[in-house]
Design an enzyme around this catalytic site. Structure first.
Site, PDB file in Angstrom:
ATOM      1  N   ARG B 267     -32.673   8.242  34.943  1.00  0.00           N
ATOM      2  CA  ARG B 267     -34.098   8.133  35.352  1.00  0.00           C
ATOM      3  C   ARG B 267     -34.357   6.950  36.164  1.00  0.00           C
ATOM      4  NH1 ARG B 267     -37.152   6.408  30.349  1.00  0.00           N
ATOM      5  NH2 ARG B 267     -37.788   4.630  31.816  1.00  0.00           N
ATOM      6  N   HIS B 271     -40.545   5.941  32.713  1.00  0.00           N
ATOM      7  CA  HIS B 271     -40.710   7.230  31.892  1.00  0.00           C
ATOM      8  C   HIS B 271     -41.795   8.318  32.135  1.00  0.00           C
ATOM      9  CE1 HIS B 271     -41.180   9.875  28.342  1.00  0.00           C
ATOM     10  NE2 HIS B 271     -42.456   9.348  28.215  1.00  0.00           N
ATOM     11  N   TYR B 280     -38.090  -3.311  30.278  1.00  0.00           N
ATOM     12  CA  TYR B 280     -37.068  -3.240  29.641  1.00  0.00           C
ATOM     13  C   TYR B 280     -35.708  -3.172  30.298  1.00  0.00           C
ATOM     14  CZ  TYR B 280     -38.458   1.590  29.917  1.00  0.00           C
ATOM     15  OH  TYR B 280     -39.352   2.708  30.608  1.00  0.00           O
TER      16      TYR B 280
END
Lengths: 326, 371
Positions: B267, B271, B280
């Site tokens: 990815r 998100h 993160y």
């Protein structure tokens, strides 16, 4: 004409519709060769085959999700959840998907499924087998919630639920599965899903109930005759959508209302009926609306369940209170 | 009695074992690994896949830009995962049914869902799920993994009707931690369903990395526990996905039952537009994965083989951007839905009990119009 009990009437309705519509498929745990733990589907797999009456793996989310998927493709699945205590893992599928599929897709896809489950206490069943959480489903927009209280209504309401183009939660009061026998004409006639049923005419008080509690409610009405009190008895039968008009019309005649259900009181479905009575029928009321319900406790294990379930005496006491009010 | 029949005298012995295969034909630099399948040698088949991937990315870029300028709600990007989505969409036949999650717009476009419909959806308009093209495809599914049991139901309906059709469901690595996935995979095995599971293993479930999601070496092996084959493909190699997914579809269509394909990808985006992945994960990790991304890889392969050139690439880029612009304009020109429509698709026929609420809304709308 054959006399049937409630579970036999369910079986007859399922058989009728399996024969009438090849889109109807029954699925659930032990519904096949075993005929369901309460025998609702007994003989159906033998008669209609394993494709039409399908035993699933032991997975309730799966059962509901598979039913949603089948219904989205135009089949009419009738899924059985063995006991209401095992229904909660289906709620994601019912709330997020079944109840919304038509709305989300602007009618492109629909969800004509029925989720059947036995519910309620009174048969000395093990833990997690005796609860009444009909209000939880009645809160979900897009669903129908149907509860029969007699063999004839079980037959007609289940047929109508299977034929309905939208998802139906069909809760069967298992305490009266074999309690009452009644003549049921197996002619495939469905009953309307948007109306209450007036079971007894009366002039002094309206008793509103559904499911197994109607049994005690009708006994109470019978005994109240001795006190000179004439009670009208209404079987709500279709909690959602609710036919409030029948209840309002009755209360406008009697001026008093007692609502009886075995589910816990707070935020139970009786609260909705009471609220609507105040909103739309305040001026007909001669006394406060009273509720006779289960307690706001965890459903006790069966040694105490008779103390939990409302009884005839409590209904009679409540009726006397509203009749003698003011 | 069921269970293994054993004649051995050993007290304890291995009774089963499994292998998980990984397939890749084009490596990170666009170089060929091993013997290529036919599709790789057919520019007429390959170039449409490339076009669809470029269009997917152009849509994605535009959707994010629209969100950033307040013209679209939260959007889940497919950046870096286009090869899987495009291969799946391209292999599926019209009569098959896609049961999607929410990131595979590229697959949906190839199914006939329009860019305008998906923009409407992400702009908070239910009409964006009334796909004019694939009428039987399920709409986007937000609650993670809940579409997977439905895909089993769709496949069961196909099997019940004895149709040569296949259901395909897609979901992320995080979804394989949910019971819904296990329950559906188990049933697909038991019922030998015409169903292909495609796991988009993009390494992250919002902020939770794969190593915190599972201790399995592969997600593909979760299919083994359900009694059917699982395999891995390089999800950034469109040829590998096309090849292995085609095989799985053919098998399912001819009564061979389900397959799980774990597409290893990454990815590259947050998100969703509501997420900030810098909280993160490291820039370094992201840089590494940009070097493996699928569009660049396929372009390199196509140019090396002489199927494609820089000039055609620039033309394609412009054409895709124009197509996205037109769809965006159509979306922006779509009048808002009628407020009363929230009642009109709730049931086949509005129950009488709800009519007063619909009337109340109509009054509210009228008042809002007057003020």
């Amino acid at each position: 004409m054959p006399e049937l009990n409630l579970i036999e009437a369910v079986n007859k309705a399922l058989a009728f519709e399996l024969a009438a519509d090849e889109n109807v498929v029954i699925l659930g745990e032990d519904v096949g060769v075993n005929g369901g733990v309460f025998r609702a589907t007994v003989g159906l797999q033998q008669r209609f085959g394993e494709q039409r009456v399908l035993d699933t793996p032991l997975a309730e989310t799966l059962i509901a999700g598979v039913a949603v998927g089948m219904a989205s493709q135009g089949l009419r699945p009738v899924a059985e959840i063995q006991f209401m205590g095992f229904i909660y893992s289906t709620v994601d599928q019912i709330l997020n998907h079944a109840s919304r599929l038509r709305n989300r897709t602007r009618g492109r896809l629909t969800c004509p499924m029925v989720l059947r489950a036995p519910y309620g206490g009174g048969i000395h069943a093990p833990e997690h087998h005796s609860e009444s959480y009909e209000a939880m489903f009645a809160h979900i927009p897009g669903l129908r919630v149907v509860i029969p209280s007699s063999p004839a209504r079980a037959y007609g309401l289940l047929l109508a639920s299977i034929r309905d183009p939208d998802p139906v939660i069909f809760l069967e009061p298992k305490r009266i599965y074999r309690l009452i026998k009644q003549e049921v004409v197996d002619n495939g006639d469905g009953l309307p899903l948007d109306t209450c049923y007036t079971l007894r005419q009366g002039s002094d008080v309206t008793l509103v109930s559904w499911g197994a509690m109607l049994h005690e409610t009708q006994q109470a009405a019978e005994q109240l005759v001795n006190d000179g009190i004439s009670a009208e008895v209404i079987d709500v039968a279709t909690l959602k959508p609710l036919d409030m008009q029948t209840i309002l019309d009755s209360v406008s005649k009697t001026g008093r209302c007692v609502i009886v259900h075995e589910a816990a009181r707070t935020a139970g479905f009786g609260a909705e009926i009471a609220a609507q009575l105040l909103e739309h029928g305040l001026l007909s009321l001669l006394a406060p609306v009273k509720r006779v319900t289960g307690y706001d406790t965890v459903m006790p294990l069966y040694r105490l369940e008779e103390f939990y379930l409302p009884g005839v005496d409590q209904i009679i006491t409540a009726v006397r209170e509203v009749v003698e009010f003011g | 009695m069921s269970g293994p029949q054993r004649n051995s005298n050993n007290a304890r012995e291995s009774i089963t074992s499994f292998d998980i295969h990984f397939t890749r034909y084009i490596d990170n630099d666009g170089k060929v690994v091993g013997a290529l399948p036919d599709i790789a040698k057919d520019p007429d088949a390959l170039i449409p896949l490339y076009r669809a991937m470029v269009l997917n990315r152009a849509f994605d870029t535009k959707a994010i830009a629209l969100q950033r300028t307040g013209k679209l709600g939260t959007y889940a990007s497919s950046l870096g995962q286009e090869a899987v989505f495009i291969a799946v969409g391209a292999v599926m036949k019209k009569q098959d049914v896609l049961v999607p999650y929410y990131r595979e717009c590229g697959a949906q476009f190839l199914r006939g869902v329009t860019m305008t419909e998906l923009l409407l959806y992400w702009a908070g308009d239910e009409r964006g799920m009334d796909y004019a093209g694939p009428r039987e495809d399920l709409p986007i599914c937000v609650p993670i993994a809940s579409q997977i049991p439905q895909a089993a139901g769709v496949a069961l309906a196909m099997k019940y009707r004895r149709e040569p059709r296949v259901a395909v469901t897609m979901f992320g690595d995080g979804a394989t931690s949910k019971g819904d996935f296990y329950e559906a995979a188990n049933a697909a095995g038991v019922w030998n369903l015409p169903l292909v599971f495609v796991v988009i293993n993009n390494q992250w479930a919002i902020s939770v990395p794969l190593r915190e999601q599972t201790r399995c070496e592969t997600l593909a092996q979760k299919a083994i526990a359900a009694g059917f084959p699982g395999e891995q493909v390089d999800g950034n190699d469109v040829i590998a996905v096309f090849d292995r997914f085609s095989a799985a579809m053919e098998k399912a269509r001819t009564g061979g039952g389900p397959t799980l394909i774990e597409a290893i990808t990454y990815r590259l985006s947050d998100h969703t537009t509501a997420d900030d992945a810098t909280r993160y994960r490291s820039d370094e990790e992201l840089r590494t994965h940009w070097e493996r991304e699928p569009i660049k890889r396929l372009r390199q392969y196509l140019i090396t083989t002489g199927y494609w050139d820089q000039q055609r690439d620039e033309q394609l880029q412009q054409k895709c951007e124009l197509e996205v612009e037109q769809a965006t304009q159509a979306y922006l020109d779509t009048p808002p839905p009628e407020p009363e429509s929230m009642f009109d698709y709730l049931y086949a026929n509005l129950p009488g009990a709800l009519q007063p609420q619909r009337d109340d809304l109509a009054k509210k709308v009228k008042q809002a119009c007057q003020s």
